[in-house]
Design an enzyme around this catalytic site. Structure first.
Site, PDB file in Angstrom:
ATOM      1  N   ASP A  33      -4.000 -16.338   9.386  1.00  0.00           N
ATOM      2  CA  ASP A  33      -3.655 -15.593   8.164  1.00  0.00           C
ATOM      3  C   ASP A  33      -4.171 -16.387   6.980  1.00  0.00           C
ATOM      4  OD1 ASP A  33      -2.105 -14.393   5.942  1.00  0.00           O
ATOM      5  OD2 ASP A  33      -0.968 -13.418   7.547  1.00  0.00           O
ATOM      6  N   GLY A  84      -5.207  -7.430   6.801  1.00  0.00           N
ATOM      7  CA  GLY A  84      -5.880  -6.426   5.988  1.00  0.00           C
ATOM      8  C   GLY A  84      -5.150  -6.280   4.677  1.00  0.00           C
ATOM      9  N   LEU A  85      -5.774  -5.568   3.772  1.00  0.00           N
ATOM     10  CA  LEU A  85      -5.142  -5.288   2.477  1.00  0.00           C
ATOM     11  C   LEU A  85      -4.579  -3.875   2.549  1.00  0.00           C
ATOM     12  CD1 LEU A  85      -7.982  -6.743   0.200  1.00  0.00           C
ATOM     13  CD2 LEU A  85      -5.910  -7.900   1.048  1.00  0.00           C
ATOM     14  N   LYS A  86      -3.451  -3.645   1.860  1.00  0.00           N
ATOM     15  CA  LYS A  86      -2.751  -2.370   2.114  1.00  0.00           C
ATOM     16  C   LYS A  86      -2.254  -1.637   0.876  1.00  0.00           C
ATOM     17  CE  LYS A  86       1.832  -4.389   2.551  1.00  0.00           C
ATOM     18  NZ  LYS A  86       3.128  -4.368   3.184  1.00  0.00           N
ATOM     19  N   SER A 126      -2.769   3.778  10.692  1.00  0.00           N
ATOM     20  CA  SER A 126      -1.763   4.369   9.811  1.00  0.00           C
ATOM     21  C   SER A 126      -1.805   5.886   9.916  1.00  0.00           C
ATOM     22  CB  SER A 126      -2.072   3.957   8.372  1.00  0.00           C
ATOM     23  OG  SER A 126      -1.345   4.743   7.469  1.00  0.00           O
ATOM     24  N   TYR A 151      -8.193   2.708   0.813  1.00  0.00           N
ATOM     25  CA  TYR A 151      -7.366   2.083   1.857  1.00  0.00           C
ATOM     26  C   TYR A 151      -7.337   2.980   3.092  1.00  0.00           C
ATOM     27  CZ  TYR A 151      -3.276   0.956   4.629  1.00  0.00           C
ATOM     28  OH  TYR A 151      -2.445   0.689   5.688  1.00  0.00           O
ATOM     29  N   LYS A 155      -9.023   2.551   7.083  1.00  0.00           N
ATOM     30  CA  LYS A 155      -8.346   2.662   8.392  1.00  0.00           C
ATOM     31  C   LYS A 155      -9.086   3.655   9.289  1.00  0.00           C
ATOM     32  CE  LYS A 155      -4.969  -0.210   7.817  1.00  0.00           C
ATOM     33  NZ  LYS A 155      -4.964  -1.456   8.571  1.00  0.00           N
ATOM     34  N   ARG A 233       9.368  11.605   4.747  1.00  0.00           N
ATOM     35  CA  ARG A 233       8.574  10.686   5.565  1.00  0.00           C
ATOM     36  C   ARG A 233       9.359  10.300   6.812  1.00  0.00           C
ATOM     37  NH1 ARG A 233       5.774  12.152   2.121  1.00  0.00           N
ATOM     38  NH2 ARG A 233       4.335  11.023   0.750  1.00  0.00           N
TER      39      ARG A 233
HETATM   40  P1  NAD Z   1       1.171  -7.613   4.860  1.00  0.00           P
HETATM   41  O1  NAD Z   1       0.325  -7.659   3.634  1.00  0.00           O
HETATM   42  O2  NAD Z   1       2.563  -8.109   4.778  1.00  0.00           O
HETATM   43  O3  NAD Z   1       0.440  -8.367   6.066  1.00  0.00           O
HETATM   44  C1  NAD Z   1      -0.959  -8.455   6.165  1.00  0.00           C
HETATM   45  C2  NAD Z   1      -1.296  -9.929   6.358  1.00  0.00           C
HETATM   46  O4  NAD Z   1      -2.709 -10.079   6.498  1.00  0.00           O
HETATM   47  C3  NAD Z   1      -0.871 -10.801   5.168  1.00  0.00           C
HETATM   48  O5  NAD Z   1      -0.124 -11.893   5.646  1.00  0.00           O
HETATM   49  C4  NAD Z   1      -2.189 -11.246   4.548  1.00  0.00           C
HETATM   50  O6  NAD Z   1      -2.072 -12.527   3.977  1.00  0.00           O
HETATM   51  C5  NAD Z   1      -3.113 -11.205   5.751  1.00  0.00           C
HETATM   52  N1  NAD Z   1      -4.536 -10.992   5.425  1.00  0.00           N
HETATM   53  C6  NAD Z   1      -5.084 -10.037   4.626  1.00  0.00           C
HETATM   54  N2  NAD Z   1      -6.418 -10.144   4.615  1.00  0.00           N
HETATM   55  C7  NAD Z   1      -6.729 -11.167   5.443  1.00  0.00           C
HETATM   56  C8  NAD Z   1      -7.935 -11.757   5.841  1.00  0.00           C
HETATM   57  N3  NAD Z   1      -9.124 -11.305   5.377  1.00  0.00           N
HETATM   58  N4  NAD Z   1      -7.913 -12.791   6.708  1.00  0.00           N
HETATM   59  C9  NAD Z   1      -6.734 -13.283   7.163  1.00  0.00           C
HETATM   60  N5  NAD Z   1      -5.542 -12.766   6.806  1.00  0.00           N
HETATM   61  C10 NAD Z   1      -5.539 -11.721   5.962  1.00  0.00           C
HETATM   62  O7  NAD Z   1       1.149  -6.094   5.379  1.00  0.00           O
HETATM   63  P2  NAD Z   1       1.976  -5.394   6.540  1.00  0.00           P
HETATM   64  O8  NAD Z   1       2.847  -4.364   5.914  1.00  0.00           O
HETATM   65  O9  NAD Z   1       2.547  -6.386   7.447  1.00  0.00           O
HETATM   66  O10 NAD Z   1       0.798  -4.608   7.260  1.00  0.00           O
HETATM   67  C11 NAD Z   1       0.135  -5.104   8.402  1.00  0.00           C
HETATM   68  C12 NAD Z   1      -0.959  -4.133   8.788  1.00  0.00           C
HETATM   69  O11 NAD Z   1      -0.381  -2.852   9.029  1.00  0.00           O
HETATM   70  C13 NAD Z   1      -2.020  -3.921   7.718  1.00  0.00           C
HETATM   71  O12 NAD Z   1      -3.271  -3.796   8.347  1.00  0.00           O
HETATM   72  C14 NAD Z   1      -1.615  -2.614   7.088  1.00  0.00           C
HETATM   73  O13 NAD Z   1      -2.705  -1.931   6.523  1.00  0.00           O
HETATM   74  C15 NAD Z   1      -1.048  -1.858   8.277  1.00  0.00           C
HETATM   75  N6  NAD Z   1      -0.089  -0.806   7.903  1.00  0.00           N
HETATM   76  C16 NAD Z   1       0.981  -1.132   7.128  1.00  0.00           C
HETATM   77  C17 NAD Z   1       1.865  -0.128   6.752  1.00  0.00           C
HETATM   78  C18 NAD Z   1       3.041  -0.444   5.862  1.00  0.00           C
HETATM   79  O14 NAD Z   1       3.600   0.487   5.270  1.00  0.00           O
HETATM   80  N7  NAD Z   1       3.489  -1.681   5.739  1.00  0.00           N
HETATM   81  C19 NAD Z   1       1.664   1.193   7.187  1.00  0.00           C
HETATM   82  C20 NAD Z   1       0.562   1.472   7.998  1.00  0.00           C
HETATM   83  C21 NAD Z   1      -0.307   0.463   8.355  1.00  0.00           C
HETATM   84  N1  UDP Z   2       8.642   7.239  -3.644  1.00  0.00           N
HETATM   85  C1  UDP Z   2       9.382   7.443  -4.772  1.00  0.00           C
HETATM   86  N2  UDP Z   2       9.527   6.400  -5.651  1.00  0.00           N
HETATM   87  C2  UDP Z   2       8.978   5.178  -5.448  1.00  0.00           C
HETATM   88  C3  UDP Z   2       8.224   4.967  -4.261  1.00  0.00           C
HETATM   89  C4  UDP Z   2       8.069   6.031  -3.381  1.00  0.00           C
HETATM   90  O1  UDP Z   2       9.892   8.539  -5.006  1.00  0.00           O
HETATM   91  O2  UDP Z   2       9.130   4.273  -6.296  1.00  0.00           O
HETATM   92  C5  UDP Z   2       8.473   8.344  -2.670  1.00  0.00           C
HETATM   93  C6  UDP Z   2       7.031   8.774  -2.426  1.00  0.00           C
HETATM   94  O3  UDP Z   2       6.652   9.769  -3.355  1.00  0.00           O
HETATM   95  C7  UDP Z   2       7.108   9.300  -0.980  1.00  0.00           C
HETATM   96  C8  UDP Z   2       8.180   8.412  -0.333  1.00  0.00           C
HETATM   97  O4  UDP Z   2       8.946   7.874  -1.422  1.00  0.00           O
HETATM   98  O5  UDP Z   2       7.564  10.639  -0.968  1.00  0.00           O
HETATM   99  C9  UDP Z   2       7.588   7.251   0.478  1.00  0.00           C
HETATM  100  O6  UDP Z   2       6.679   6.543  -0.354  1.00  0.00           O
HETATM  101  P1  UDP Z   2       6.001   5.171   0.113  1.00  0.00           P
HETATM  102  O7  UDP Z   2       5.093   4.731  -0.982  1.00  0.00           O
HETATM  103  O8  UDP Z   2       7.076   4.237   0.557  1.00  0.00           O
HETATM  104  O9  UDP Z   2       5.188   5.576   1.424  1.00  0.00           O
HETATM  105  P2  UDP Z   2       3.938   6.581   1.591  1.00  0.00           P
HETATM  106  O10 UDP Z   2       3.758   7.378   0.342  1.00  0.00           O
HETATM  107  O11 UDP Z   2       2.798   5.685   1.861  1.00  0.00           O
HETATM  108  O12 UDP Z   2       4.301   7.451   2.747  1.00  0.00           O
END
Ligand code: NAD
Ligand code: UDP
Length: 350
Positions: A33, A84-86, A126, A151, A155, A233
């Site tokens: 990481d 990854g970045l999210k 995702s 983003y 994916k 959701r």
């Molecule tokens: P997070 O940001 O907490 O974790 C991602 C980690 O990856 C971080 O620790 C960051 O430092 C590391 N990282 C980023 N770029 C890197 C790189 N180039 N090299 C090494 N490390 C790197 O996010 P999370 O919520 O734990 O998400 C994990 C994964 O799941 C991500 O790929 C995200 O896109 C995916 N995802 C997350 C959600 C969500 O809502 N949290 C939903 C769908 C998919």
């Molecule tokens: N949402 C909201 N206020 C906030 C953040 C999210 O009303 O400050 C709502 C958003 O419009 C969605 C739900 O909560 O209907 C989940 O949003 P989130 O950003 O957590 O996830 P995603 O949109 O990626 O499903």
């Protein structure tokens, strides 16, 4: 024999919970990481909870030489790829950073895996890849849609890249897990979600209002065609999600090609239902106001999780009350996230 798993992004929110689950299940874990969105304090806590530490390497998935050295040094049999970045809004402002980290970073990782002869990979995809489906619940065989931001497109591109890779070389065994909305924290309250700055997501925002860091929740839109007009959701407990990764990892020992599974509960809740559930579970009142819709949001989205249940033997078991109580246990015990504890700790490195 004990298997060694490389976990990219293992210091992050979902990666740290999954690292804990792996250690508890007896795996050895190497975490890679770059800490761009996390603190390795999460891994100190994981080590305490598991009574066993992951090996932490601070570095980047885009660093091919570093990846080669990790595969050479450790008997890695599979990779869980979370790095990854999210942040959706940030991806609109900085698309190149997103494509570089999420797409090019995955290419570099897969190249290093192929060089090392490691072909088993579990990827964090995702539900955003479905775009705006017209029918609920969402099944894996629904066509992918048009994600509304870089983003989401990153994916989808990675999933397409995996399909091409699996076609070209039958050794690949890839699971793309399409997460719905991960929430909650480990039951101990020791690890959880620690967003940078003002949270974008609903539950972190609600919990920061609860702790007094933010004044009130803005509910984005109350004119959607849903149960109460607010967005719906499928929220899934992060510990259930972590278990899903272990099941997918095991399933990919005996499957080849690309396999896609939804990880969701199959039940959707509205923003106002989530707010009320948080208040009830924790005996708190959360001030809120109704504001305009957030651009790019869809009305509703929930999973059909049947394929994961049939093929992986996995289903989510934790309900809304657990999600809310665990979120608050983590947030109230760590009002500054990992920041304060991290400053007191010695560095943890390979
Ligand atoms: P997070 O940001 O907490 O974790 C991602 C980690 O990856 C971080 O620790 C960051 O430092 C590391 N990282 C980023 N770029 C890197 C790189 N180039 N090299 C090494 N490390 C790197 O996010 P999370 O919520 O734990 O998400 C994990 C994964 O799941 C991500 O790929 C995200 O896109 C995916 N995802 C997350 C959600 C969500 O809502 N949290 C939903 C769908 C998919
Ligand atoms: N949402 C909201 N206020 C906030 C953040 C999210 O009303 O400050 C709502 C958003 O419009 C969605 C739900 O909560 O209907 C989940 O949003 P989130 O950003 O957590 O996830 P995603 O949109 O990626 O499903």
């Amino acid at each position: 024999m004990t298997e060694t798993i490389l976990v990219t992004g293992g210091a992050g929110y979902i990666g740290s919970h999954t690292t804990l689950a792996l250690l508890e299940a007896g795996y050895d874990v190497v975490v890679l990481d770059n800490l761009c969105n996390s603190s390795n304090e999460s891994l100190h806590r994981v080590a305490q909870l598991a009574n066993k530490a992951a090996l932490f390497v601070e570095g980047d998935i885009r660093d091919a030489a570093l990846l080669d050295s990790l595969f050479a040094k450790h008997p890695i049999s599979a990779v869980l790829h979370f790095a990854g970045l999210k942040a959706v809004g940030e991806s609109v402002r900085e698309p190149l950073r997103y494509y570089e980290n999420n797409v090019a970073g995955t290419v570099t990782l897969c190249q290093a895996m192929a060089r090392a002869g490691v072909y088993r990979l579990v990827f964090s995809s995702s539900a955003t890849v479905y775009g705006e489906p017209t029918q609920m619940p969402i099944r894996e065989d629904f066509p992918t849609g048009v994600p509304t931001n870089p983003y989401g497109r990153s994916k989808l591109m990675v999933e397409q890249l995996f399909a091409d890779l699996a076609q070209s070389e039958p050794s690949w065994r890839i699971a793309a897990l399409r997460y719905f909305n991960p929430v909650g924290a480990h039951h101990s309250g020791q690890i959880g979600e620690d967003p940078n700055g003002i949270p974008n997501n609903l539950l972190p925002y609600i919990s920061q209002v609860a702790i007094g860091k933010l004044a009130q929740l803005a509910v984005f839109g109350n004119d959607y065609p849903t149960v109460d007009g607010t967005g719906v959701r499928d929220y899934i407990h992060v510990v259930d999600l972590a278990d899903g990764h272990l099941k997918a990892l095991q399933a990919m020992t005996s499957r080849s090609g690309l396999h896609i599974w939804n990880l969701g509960t199959g039940v959707g809740y509205s923003v106002l239902q989530m707010l009320k559930a948080f208040e009830q579970a924790n005996g708190l009142t959360i001030p809120y106001r109704l504001v305009a819709r957030r651009p790019g949001d869809i009305a509703e989205c929930w999973a059909d999780p049947a394929k994961a249940e049939e093929e992986l033997g996995w289903r989510a078991t934790r309900g809304l009350t657990d999600m809310m109580a665990d979120t608050w246990r983590w947030q109230s015990a760590n009002p500054q996230g990992y920041a304060v504890a991290a400053a007191l700790n010695e560095p943890l490195s390979a």
